[in-house]
Design an enzyme around this catalytic site. Sequence first.
Site, PDB file in Angstrom:
ATOM      1  N   GLY A 238      48.364   2.350  52.083  1.00 22.64           N
ATOM      2  CA  GLY A 238      47.043   2.109  51.518  1.00 22.64           C
ATOM      3  C   GLY A 238      46.154   1.147  52.260  1.00 22.64           C
ATOM      4  CD  GLU A 273      55.943   4.745  50.359  1.00 26.02           C
ATOM      5  OE1 GLU A 273      54.876   5.213  49.907  1.00 26.02           O
ATOM      6  OE2 GLU A 273      57.021   4.807  49.761  1.00 26.02           O
ATOM      7  N   PRO A 274      52.740   2.746  55.354  1.00 25.72           N
ATOM      8  CG  PRO A 274      52.684   1.482  57.321  1.00 25.72           C
ATOM      9  CD  PRO A 274      53.563   1.811  56.141  1.00 25.72           C
ATOM     10  N   GLY A 275      50.109   4.870  56.475  1.00 27.38           N
ATOM     11  CA  GLY A 275      49.814   6.092  57.237  1.00 27.38           C
ATOM     12  C   GLY A 275      48.569   5.847  58.058  1.00 27.38           C
ATOM     13  NE  ARG A 312      39.748  10.737  55.690  1.00 24.56           N
ATOM     14  CZ  ARG A 312      38.890   9.761  55.540  1.00 24.56           C
ATOM     15  NH1 ARG A 312      37.894   9.617  56.409  1.00 24.56           N
ATOM     16  NH2 ARG A 312      38.988   8.927  54.534  1.00 24.56           N
ATOM     17  CB  CYS A 342      29.428  30.398  55.888  1.00 20.17           C
ATOM     18  SG  CYS A 342      29.111  31.220  57.440  1.00 20.17           S
ATOM     19  CE1 TYR A 370      46.704  11.151  54.539  1.00 21.43           C
ATOM     20  CE2 TYR A 370      45.501   9.186  55.213  1.00 21.43           C
ATOM     21  CZ  TYR A 370      46.585   9.770  54.593  1.00 21.43           C
ATOM     22  OH  TYR A 370      47.553   8.985  54.036  1.00 21.43           O
TER      23      TYR A 370
HETATM   24  N1  LLP Z   1      52.628   6.505  50.200  1.00 23.78           N
HETATM   25  C1  LLP Z   1      52.238   7.365  49.248  1.00 23.78           C
HETATM   26  C2  LLP Z   1      53.117   7.610  48.109  1.00 23.78           C
HETATM   27  C3  LLP Z   1      51.009   8.018  49.365  1.00 23.78           C
HETATM   28  O1  LLP Z   1      50.621   8.862  48.409  1.00 23.78           O
HETATM   29  C4  LLP Z   1      50.178   7.774  50.482  1.00 23.78           C
HETATM   30  C5  LLP Z   1      48.899   8.443  50.657  1.00 23.78           C
HETATM   31  C6  LLP Z   1      50.634   6.869  51.469  1.00 23.78           C
HETATM   32  C7  LLP Z   1      51.860   6.241  51.285  1.00 23.78           C
HETATM   33  C8  LLP Z   1      49.849   6.542  52.717  1.00 23.78           C
HETATM   34  O2  LLP Z   1      48.627   5.960  52.434  1.00 23.78           O
HETATM   35  P1  LLP Z   1      47.727   5.363  53.623  1.00 23.78           P
HETATM   36  O3  LLP Z   1      48.459   4.182  54.198  1.00 23.78           O
HETATM   37  O4  LLP Z   1      47.535   6.426  54.625  1.00 23.78           O
HETATM   38  O5  LLP Z   1      46.469   4.985  52.947  1.00 23.78           O
HETATM   39  N2  LLP Z   1      43.423  12.447  52.437  1.00 23.78           N
HETATM   40  C9  LLP Z   1      42.926  11.139  52.064  1.00 23.78           C
HETATM   41  C10 LLP Z   1      44.042  10.143  51.887  1.00 23.78           C
HETATM   42  C11 LLP Z   1      45.089  10.576  50.887  1.00 23.78           C
HETATM   43  C12 LLP Z   1      46.213   9.597  50.768  1.00 23.78           C
HETATM   44  C13 LLP Z   1      47.293  10.138  49.908  1.00 23.78           C
HETATM   45  N3  LLP Z   1      48.442   9.286  49.815  1.00 23.78           N
HETATM   46  C14 LLP Z   1      41.902  10.676  53.111  1.00 23.78           C
HETATM   47  O6  LLP Z   1      41.636  11.423  54.047  1.00 23.78           O
HETATM   48  O7  LLP Z   1      41.317   9.604  52.967  1.00 23.78           O
END
Ligand code: LLP
Length: 419
Positions: A238, A273-275, A312, A342, A370
């Site tokens: 997050g 859990e960083p993405g 996005r 379209c 994403y």
């Molecule tokens: N852990 C869990 C359980 C999650 O649901 C998520 C993201 C993450 C970790 C990773 O979160 P991050 O560090 O990337 O913020 N498609 C959207 C974002 C959806 C995120 C869903 N869950 C966007 O493009 O902004």
Amino acid sequence: MSEFATRSGVLHVEDISLTDIAARFGTPCYVYSRAGIVRQWQAFEAHMPAPHKVCYAVKANSNLAVLQVLAELGAGFDVVSGGEIARVLRAGGRAQDIVFSGVGKSDAEIRYALAQDIGQFNVESDAELDRISEIATEMDCVARISFRVNPDVDAKTHPYIATGLEANKFGIPMKDAMATYLRAAQLPAVEIVGADCHIGSQLTETQPFLDALDRMLVLVDALENEGITLKHLDMGGGLGVTYANETPPPIGEYLQAMHARLADYPHLALYLEPGRAIVANAGVLLTRVEYLKANRSKHFVMVDAGMNDLLRPSLYQAHHDIVNVVESSAPEVSGDIVGPVCETGDFLGQNRTLRVAAGDLLAVKSAGAYGFAMSSNYNSRPRPPEVMVNGDHAYLIRARETLEDVWRGESLIPNSNSQ
Ligand code: LLP
């Protein structure tokens, strides 16, 4: 420091110009910097208290080469499907480093995860707990579990990506958590190892994380009093990134604040859990201007990438900076940067001012997270290739799709004119 920098008027990724990448791989094209991913990963590792595990959220960018880079660095992985487990294993990640989140795990996915002996399940409901216990009993193995608890914290982010409010579908309500843990402690074939929460994505303040952590630590203490000792606490992902003017806390600041709260819990490992924070700013979407167009009220820069390539902006009204790859002296255009799909909602940027002419290359920034992961074949558009740069080498890590790829698995029906 950014791995995307302008040299002699041309935007480079590491030591290669994006003009070279476009010439070699065509447009649209996703381009990632290996060094950018490594740098962000190392920032997490450098500031994590011991013991800890950083589980990269695979959903942000699940290309095998991206997972490989992270696996080689010793990452753990947060996955939300059987497919993501398979990708991690295929890329060289270890099953024991996988945490399996997600609200709707199917029987087949649970079976597969148990057969691979993954690290743990982040269980999201009582019904899922029962199902995992039953399947593990049948398979004569033990499922390590954490519960994803919903701490009811307002993450102050876009409503589609806020997950930690009681009204959201995610996790077990905090008030029910104790009863669920006590029930799990009596079930066969499950071993309680931790607790988990994830309150949302693209958070730009530390406070909601700390509020969630405080609430989770109350639960950790209460469980301890009931004789349930947790090995780790997973605070989810997050952490936000800068797309435009956002000022998320630096990784070190966010981690130190959490670390300070955990000082009294030396045996409780912190999982994260960083993405987005790892991959977002390590990628761009490279696109070429097809046409300039104007109606009475508005100018449009039509480019060859659309909402099917990068959803996005259309889905969340998300802002991505869009810049020239080559400094231009073309006349300034103020308007929307739109794709060929379209849909009126097909835009990559609105109300931008750029010097552009047809044929120019543009880079849509912060597209490493994403981006490709949410792409589709809408309008029968083959998805773009993905390229990873490492120093002065560019590697094709996913080929541009062909039309055969687009309709793979479809078939015609026999004698469509007869009943
Ligand atoms: N852990 C869990 C359980 C999650 O649901 C998520 C993201 C993450 C970790 C990773 O979160 P991050 O560090 O990337 O913020 N498609 C959207 C974002 C959806 C995120 C869903 N869950 C966007 O493009 O902004």
